[in-house]
Design a protein around this motif. Structure first.
Motif, PDB file in Angstrom:
ATOM      1  N   LEU A   1     -21.497   6.578  -9.556  1.00  0.00           N
ATOM      2  CA  LEU A   1     -20.972   7.084  -8.348  1.00  0.00           C
ATOM      3  C   LEU A   1     -19.276   7.172  -8.837  1.00  0.00           C
ATOM      4  O   LEU A   1     -18.626   6.579  -9.437  1.00  0.00           O
ATOM      5  N   PRO A   2     -18.624   8.444  -8.350  1.00  0.00           N
ATOM      6  CA  PRO A   2     -17.361   8.497  -8.419  1.00  0.00           C
ATOM      7  C   PRO A   2     -16.532   7.643  -7.533  1.00  0.00           C
ATOM      8  O   PRO A   2     -16.992   6.791  -6.384  1.00  0.00           O
ATOM      9  N   GLY A   3     -15.358   7.248  -8.145  1.00  0.00           N
ATOM     10  CA  GLY A   3     -14.646   6.221  -7.543  1.00  0.00           C
ATOM     11  C   GLY A   3     -14.316   6.618  -6.309  1.00  0.00           C
ATOM     12  O   GLY A   3     -14.190   7.806  -5.757  1.00  0.00           O
ATOM     13  N   PRO A   4     -13.648   5.923  -5.373  1.00  0.00           N
ATOM     14  CA  PRO A   4     -13.126   6.034  -4.054  1.00  0.00           C
ATOM     15  C   PRO A   4     -12.003   6.891  -4.227  1.00  0.00           C
ATOM     16  O   PRO A   4     -11.211   6.322  -4.975  1.00  0.00           O
ATOM     17  N   VAL A   5     -11.763   7.852  -3.263  1.00  0.00           N
ATOM     18  CA  VAL A   5     -10.323   8.522  -3.096  1.00  0.00           C
ATOM     19  C   VAL A   5      -9.643   7.705  -2.013  1.00  0.00           C
ATOM     20  O   VAL A   5      -9.966   7.629  -0.892  1.00  0.00           O
ATOM     21  N   TYR A   6      -8.481   7.520  -2.310  1.00  0.00           N
ATOM     22  CA  TYR A   6      -7.541   6.985  -1.161  1.00  0.00           C
ATOM     23  C   TYR A   6      -6.348   8.037  -0.989  1.00  0.00           C
ATOM     24  O   TYR A   6      -5.473   8.342  -2.276  1.00  0.00           O
ATOM     25  N   TYR A   7      -5.993   8.292   0.173  1.00  0.00           N
ATOM     26  CA  TYR A   7      -4.768   9.220   0.433  1.00  0.00           C
ATOM     27  C   TYR A   7      -3.718   8.506   1.371  1.00  0.00           C
ATOM     28  O   TYR A   7      -3.911   7.729   1.930  1.00  0.00           O
ATOM     29  N   ALA A   8      -2.535   8.671   0.457  1.00  0.00           N
ATOM     30  CA  ALA A   8      -1.524   7.843   1.120  1.00  0.00           C
ATOM     31  C   ALA A   8      -0.827   8.566   2.277  1.00  0.00           C
ATOM     32  O   ALA A   8      -1.015   9.753   2.349  1.00  0.00           O
ATOM     33  N   PRO A   9      -0.646   7.882   3.247  1.00  0.00           N
ATOM     34  CA  PRO A   9      -0.121   8.446   4.388  1.00  0.00           C
ATOM     35  C   PRO A   9       1.308   9.271   4.285  1.00  0.00           C
ATOM     36  O   PRO A   9       1.879   9.145   3.286  1.00  0.00           O
ATOM     37  N   ALA A  10       1.506  10.401   5.024  1.00  0.00           N
ATOM     38  CA  ALA A  10       2.497  11.023   4.761  1.00  0.00           C
ATOM     39  C   ALA A  10       3.861  10.349   4.921  1.00  0.00           C
ATOM     40  O   ALA A  10       3.881   9.664   5.936  1.00  0.00           O
ATOM     41  N   PRO A  11       5.041  10.829   4.254  1.00  0.00           N
ATOM     42  CA  PRO A  11       6.131   9.918   4.625  1.00  0.00           C
ATOM     43  C   PRO A  11       6.657  10.194   6.102  1.00  0.00           C
ATOM     44  O   PRO A  11       6.635  11.439   6.359  1.00  0.00           O
ATOM     45  N   VAL A  12       7.409   9.206   6.540  1.00  0.00           N
ATOM     46  CA  VAL A  12       8.032   9.249   7.886  1.00  0.00           C
ATOM     47  C   VAL A  12       9.553   9.267   7.706  1.00  0.00           C
ATOM     48  O   VAL A  12      10.049   8.242   6.878  1.00  0.00           O
ATOM     49  N   TYR A  13      10.182  10.038   8.406  1.00  0.00           N
ATOM     50  CA  TYR A  13      11.565  10.350   8.298  1.00  0.00           C
ATOM     51  C   TYR A  13      12.280  10.130   9.605  1.00  0.00           C
ATOM     52  O   TYR A  13      11.822  10.644  10.562  1.00  0.00           O
ATOM     53  N   TYR A  14      12.888   9.120   9.610  1.00  0.00           N
ATOM     54  CA  TYR A  14      13.677   8.838  11.025  1.00  0.00           C
ATOM     55  C   TYR A  14      15.297   9.205  10.734  1.00  0.00           C
ATOM     56  O   TYR A  14      16.099   9.248   9.911  1.00  0.00           O
ATOM     57  N   ALA A  15      15.610   9.503  12.194  1.00  0.00           N
ATOM     58  CA  ALA A  15      16.637  10.153  12.049  1.00  0.00           C
ATOM     59  C   ALA A  15      17.800   8.866  12.096  1.00  0.00           C
ATOM     60  O   ALA A  15      17.441   7.923  12.731  1.00  0.00           O
ATOM     61  N   ALA A  16      19.014   9.091  11.704  1.00  0.00           N
ATOM     62  CA  ALA A  16      20.079   7.722  11.820  1.00  0.00           C
ATOM     63  C   ALA A  16      20.303   7.669  13.232  1.00  0.00           C
ATOM     64  O   ALA A  16      20.473   8.567  14.183  1.00  0.00           O
ATOM     65  N   PRO A  17      20.480   6.105  13.700  1.00  0.00           N
ATOM     66  CA  PRO A  17      20.831   6.000  15.192  1.00  0.00           C
ATOM     67  C   PRO A  17      22.002   6.154  15.367  1.00  0.00           C
ATOM     68  O   PRO A  17      22.999   6.270  14.592  1.00  0.00           O
ATOM     69  N   ALA A  18      22.581   6.470  16.628  1.00  0.00           N
ATOM     70  CA  ALA A  18      23.677   6.721  17.243  1.00  0.00           C
ATOM     71  C   ALA A  18      24.760   5.666  16.894  1.00  0.00           C
ATOM     72  O   ALA A  18      23.953   4.481  17.058  1.00  0.00           O
ATOM     73  N   PRO A  19      25.838   5.691  16.636  1.00  0.00           N
ATOM     74  CA  PRO A  19      26.783   4.476  16.458  1.00  0.00           C
ATOM     75  C   PRO A  19      26.949   3.952  17.756  1.00  0.00           C
ATOM     76  O   PRO A  19      27.216   4.619  18.896  1.00  0.00           O
TER      77      PRO A  19
END
Length: 137
Positions: free
Chosen positions: A64-82
């Protein structure tokens, strides 16, 4: 008495032989086990018992073909307010001079009243430290 006992034992032996004979009987001489079950053959007869072979198809190996793993999409956070925090308030600590002075005065009083005994000096020192520490409040 011996004759009677001999007769009883003879009858018992014959009965035992008659009862155990069917359990020990078989239809010829034993030549071992073939194909998982015993078979018996008479020595005067040439009998060969052969089971037909069983043909089984070879197993087919399937990969059987090996399992396929999909990485989650990268998450970008905005810089917090000072965040601006006020300066901390100055901390003021009580001065230890009242405690030290009270301990010395209590030790002197305890030594004079207790004729120099160590227990009186320690007790006077502790009582003087508590009273001297409480005066600063």
């Amino acid at each position: 008495m011996k004759t009677r006992r001999f007769r009883i034992l003879s009858v018992a032996a014959l009965a035992l032989t008659a009862l155990s004979a069917p359990a020990l009987a078989h239809d010829g001489y034993f030549y071992g086990r073939h194909y998982g079950r015993p078979h018996f053959v008479f020595p005067s007869q040439r009998v060969v018992i052969v089971r037909p072979p069983v043909f089984v198809p070879r197993p087919v190996v399937v990969y059987l073909p090996g399992p396929v793993y999909y990485a989650p999409a990268p998450v970008y956070y905005a810089a917090p307010a000072p965040a601006y925090y006020p300066a901390p308030a100055p901390a003021y600590y009580a001065q230890p001079w009242g405690t030290i002075g009270g301990a010395l005065a209590g030790a002197a009083i305890g030594g004079a009243v207790g004729d120099g005994r160590p227990g009186a000096i320690v007790a006077g020192s502790l009582i003087g430290a508590v009273i001297g520490g409480g005066l600063g409040r």
